[in-house]
Design a protein around this motif. Structure first.
Motif, PDB file in Angstrom:
ATOM      1  N   SER A  37       0.883  -1.044   0.026  1.00 24.47           N
ATOM      2  CA  SER A  37       0.164   0.185  -0.145  1.00 24.47           C
ATOM      3  C   SER A  37       0.707   1.251   0.077  1.00 24.47           C
ATOM      4  O   SER A  37       2.232   1.263   0.048  1.00 24.47           O
ATOM      5  N   GLY A  38       0.243   2.463  -0.366  1.00 24.79           N
ATOM      6  CA  GLY A  38       1.023   3.562  -0.255  1.00 24.79           C
ATOM      7  C   GLY A  38       1.395   3.747   1.166  1.00 24.79           C
ATOM      8  O   GLY A  38       2.770   4.695   1.138  1.00 24.79           O
ATOM      9  N   LEU A  69       4.011  12.837   3.012  1.00 30.54           N
ATOM     10  CA  LEU A  69       2.586  12.275   3.284  1.00 30.54           C
ATOM     11  C   LEU A  69       1.600  12.814   2.115  1.00 30.54           C
ATOM     12  O   LEU A  69       0.277  12.467   2.356  1.00 30.54           O
ATOM     13  N   GLY A  70       1.901  13.627   1.282  1.00 30.18           N
ATOM     14  CA  GLY A  70       1.099  14.030   0.245  1.00 30.18           C
ATOM     15  C   GLY A  70       0.252  13.473  -0.390  1.00 30.18           C
ATOM     16  O   GLY A  70      -0.658  13.619  -0.910  1.00 30.18           O
ATOM     17  N   ALA A  71       0.767  11.944  -0.745  1.00 28.93           N
ATOM     18  CA  ALA A  71       0.368  11.021  -1.937  1.00 28.93           C
ATOM     19  C   ALA A  71      -0.899  10.343  -1.199  1.00 28.93           C
ATOM     20  O   ALA A  71      -1.403   9.430  -1.726  1.00 28.93           O
ATOM     21  N   LEU A  72      -1.157  10.543   0.138  1.00 35.57           N
ATOM     22  CA  LEU A  72      -1.666   9.299   0.955  1.00 35.57           C
ATOM     23  C   LEU A  72      -3.286  10.012   1.272  1.00 35.57           C
ATOM     24  O   LEU A  72      -3.387  10.922   1.108  1.00 35.57           O
ATOM     25  N   ASP A  73      -4.020   8.999   1.443  1.00 32.94           N
ATOM     26  CA  ASP A  73      -5.455   9.474   1.524  1.00 32.94           C
ATOM     27  C   ASP A  73      -5.393  10.118   2.772  1.00 32.94           C
ATOM     28  O   ASP A  73      -4.497   9.800   3.747  1.00 32.94           O
ATOM     29  N   ALA A  74      -6.461  10.908   3.097  1.00 35.23           N
ATOM     30  CA  ALA A  74      -6.711  11.713   4.636  1.00 35.23           C
ATOM     31  C   ALA A  74      -6.660  10.899   5.875  1.00 35.23           C
ATOM     32  O   ALA A  74      -5.652  11.268   6.852  1.00 35.23           O
ATOM     33  N   LYS A  75      -7.238   9.981   5.698  1.00 33.07           N
ATOM     34  CA  LYS A  75      -7.228   8.870   7.263  1.00 33.07           C
ATOM     35  C   LYS A  75      -5.790   8.381   7.459  1.00 33.07           C
ATOM     36  O   LYS A  75      -5.471   8.361   8.431  1.00 33.07           O
TER      37      LYS A  75
END
Length: 370
Positions: free
Chosen positions: A136-137, A162-168
């Motif tokens: 996973s990312g 962390l910019g490419a990851l989803d908010a949670k």
């Protein structure tokens, strides 16, 4: 302890554009230091100069007292984690993490030990044989961190990792990253445009605009005691109003339209045209018939349900529109669209600012590095 970084009169120009304009920063060893600002403010360019990927036009970059401004990247005891992870897709986790050690010709036994220790540190034990495409990312980001940490740098540079990851996932990794930094004890220099990230993780924050540093302070101070209009406006949600400072010393008397307000924070000795700011959570909405000092009548324009709170947009009689934040305690709030209210602005929540800060930068500023 190694890892102290000092920037002295640092300048970087690209042609006629000044990306970094004579900044001075001190980052003590073992600190989690964040550079925060909008796109084009110079934060990434500054990080790239610390890493050695860009040479400064002028100024010094001191690492533990030694000027490294023109030292090649591979001869600096720093390492960088990028937003894109930059993992080798054909290598498994172990080989990705061990890559730098092999380049340094570290012995096989030591490589095995250091890779195992670092994977345990980033909670990836058991993933040694996986390829990046099988992860996973968030797991890939941990591999990128491990690859940087296994070399035991004095300073770890993180460019919006962390910019490419989803908010949670991003919120979860913010806490993990801060805990990791405290565990390894090395200097982290973190670049982000995300205010929540900076507030959550940093020991201190440098807020940047137009290639300059607007304010350097711990997160609570930057949020609650912004030193310029730009900082107040950029960090979090801030209600800004024009005012005329007409008197006072420890308490500043302000004229806002036809209403007088007292303020006890900020430039209380200012005179003439100023800006006054108050955070939404400090605005108290009261019934229309309420009386007393530091109250301005208004009308509710809109309510926005945010889950843990309700954002109330109020148009004041002085012509300004402000936001109030009402915590969700399980009961219905008494205001609807069109409700007349009194906005109570407590003196200790009002901060007087001289309007000398930079303007908020647009989100897309062309080719100049951020």
């Amino acid at each position: 302890m190694a890892g102290e970084v000092t920037l002295v009169d640092l300048v970087k120009t690209f042609g006629d554009v000044t990306a970094v304009d004579g900044i001075n920063l001190e980052m003590p060893s073992g600190e989690f230091f964040s550079m925060l600002g909008p796109s084009g403010c110079g934060k990434t360019t500054t990080l790239r100069m610390i890493a050695g990927f860009e040479q400064p036009t002028d100024g010094r970059i001191l690492l533990d007292g030694n000027d490294m401004a023109y030292t090649p990247p591979h001869k600096r005891n720093v390492n960088t984690v990028f937003q894109s992870y930059a993992l080798f897709p054909h290598l498994n986790v172990t080989d990705n993490v061990a890559f730098g050690l092999r380049r340094q010709k570290v012995g096989k036994h030591e490589i095995r030990e250091r890779v195992a220790e670092t994977l345990e540190l980033v909670q990836l034990t058991g993933f040694e044989k996986r390829k990046p495409a099988q992860m996973s990312g968030g797991q890939q980001q941990r591999v990128a961190l491990a690859r940087a940490l296994v070399l035991k740098p004095a300073v770890l540079l993180l460019d919006e990792p962390l910019g490419a990851l989803d908010a949670k996932l991003r919120k979860a990794l913010q806490l993990e990253l801060k805990a990791l930094q405290q565990q390894v004890g090395i200097t982290f220099i973190y670049v982000t445009h995300d205010q929540e990230e900076a507030l959550t993780m940093s020991d201190r924050i440098a807020v940047m605009a137009d290639g300059r540093v607007e304010q350097v302070a711990p997160p609570q101070e930057v949020y609650e005691e912004p030193s310029t209009v730009f900082v107040a406006d950029f960090l979090g949600v801030s209600n800004l109003m024009d005012a005329e400072a007409v008197g006072g010393a420890n308490i500043c008397r302000l004229q806002v339209g036809d209403f007088e307000l007292d303020a006890t924070r900020g430039k209380t000795d200012a005179r003439g045209s100023v800006r006054v700011t108050i955070r939404p959570e400090r605005v108290h909405l009261e019934p229309q018939e309420s009386t007393g000092q530091n109250r301005i009548p208004g009308m509710v324009e809109r309510l926005v349900y945010l889950g843990n709170s309700v954002q109330v947009i109020v148009h004041l009689a002085v012509g300004a529109t402000i936001q109030a934040l009402v915590q969700n305690v399980g009961t219905e709030i008494p205001w609807k669209q069109g409700t007349a209210v009194q906005a109570h602005l407590p003196p200790d929540a009002l901060r007087v600012l001289e309007d000398t800060g930079a303007a908020l930068a647009p989100l897309d500023e062309g080719a100049v590095p951020a």
